[in-house]
Enzyme design. Structure first.
Site, PDB file in Angstrom:
ATOM      1  N   HIS A  29      -7.896  -5.488   0.201  1.00 38.89           N
ATOM      2  CA  HIS A  29      -6.654  -4.739   0.462  1.00 38.89           C
ATOM      3  C   HIS A  29      -5.873  -5.493   1.532  1.00 38.89           C
ATOM      4  CE1 HIS A  29      -4.160  -1.228   0.010  1.00 38.89           C
ATOM      5  NE2 HIS A  29      -4.168  -1.005   1.321  1.00 38.89           N
ATOM      6  N   ASP A  72      -9.988  -5.022  -4.059  1.00 39.87           N
ATOM      7  CA  ASP A  72      -9.393  -3.957  -3.250  1.00 39.87           C
ATOM      8  C   ASP A  72     -10.210  -2.673  -3.405  1.00 39.87           C
ATOM      9  OD1 ASP A  72      -7.749  -2.049  -2.004  1.00 39.87           O
ATOM     10  OD2 ASP A  72      -5.919  -3.049  -2.648  1.00 39.87           O
ATOM     11  N   SER A 102       0.841  -1.197   0.000  1.00 37.55           N
ATOM     12  CA  SER A 102       0.000   0.000   0.000  1.00 37.55           C
ATOM     13  C   SER A 102       0.881   1.254   0.000  1.00 37.55           C
ATOM     14  CB  SER A 102      -0.949  -0.043   1.201  1.00 37.55           C
ATOM     15  OG  SER A 102      -1.978   0.902   1.072  1.00 37.55           O
TER      16      SER A 102
END
Length: 218
Positions: free
Chosen positions: A198, A167, A115
């Site tokens: 995610h 996600d 991320s």
């Protein structure tokens, strides 16, 4: 908590992996996933898991958390604090230089990030002064247009992109956009999608482990 968590798979490592966590997490996030990489016992790796600074994050109501840079808005991709991102890049580049000074060849240093940490991995590896061995970008995006950066990496730099089709934090389209920008700049990234949100999955970690093995078993 230390600024960096270190895990070594052998007494005298000859490779290093710097692995950046996501927004609001910390360096302790990923050491438990190492067994799922299924790495050969012959690899002598120093894993480094740095902690991002604690700072207010605008999109989270100014709440203070570990963050590589402030995210001001989620509109049109991401509006970010570029100065803070640059500070994080300088820090990770310093970690790369430190490993080289300790005798590890630059080509045996990999950057991995999840991320927001993946965004830092992207920009550090693409703009770094050392020819590292590769970038693994997990559930992430390019925080700034490549055309606006001073890209110094050779286009032969191995880049691995892992992303979840479900996600909702970093939509798959942002990973695809990163892949497209990389291709337009001359890179040839490997791109894998997984039926996950995610997060990381056992399957995605196996892919990452295989990629690491390919990079370091030379």
């Amino acid at each position: 908590m230390s600024d960096v968590i270190t895990v070594e798979t052998a007494a005298q490592p000859d490779a290093a992996i710097i692995w950046m966590h996501g927004l609001g997490a910390d360096g302790a996030d990923f050491p438990p996933t190492l067994p799922y990489l299924l790495l050969p016992e012959s690899l002598k790796i120093r894993f480094l898991f740095p902690n991002a600074p604690v700072r207010p994050v605008t999109v989270n109501g100014g709440f203070e958390m570990r963050s590589w840079y402030d995210i001001i808005s989620m509109d049109n991709g991401r509006e970010i604090n570029s100065h803070q991102l640059d500070e994080s890049i300088i820090r990770i580049n310093k970690m790369v230089d430190d490993q080289i000074e300790q005798g590890i060849d630059a080509q045996r240093i990999l950057l991995v990030g999840f991320s927001q940490g993946g965004a830092v991995a992207y920009e550090t590896g693409l703009q770094g002064s050392s020819s590292i061995g590769g970038i693994a970008a997990m559930s992430t995006y390019l925080p700034r247009l490549l055309s606006s950066l001073a890209v110094t990496a050779a286009t032969s730099l191995p880049v691995l992109i892992l992303h979840g089709t479900y996600d909702e934090v970093v939509p798959l389209t942002m990973a695809e956009e990163a892949k497209q920008q990389l291709k337009q700049t001359g890179f040839d990234p490997e791109f894998y999608e997984y039926a996950m949100a995610h997060e990381v999955s056992v399957e995605s970690l196996k892919t990452l482990g295989s990629w690491i093995s390919q990079r370091l078993s030379k």
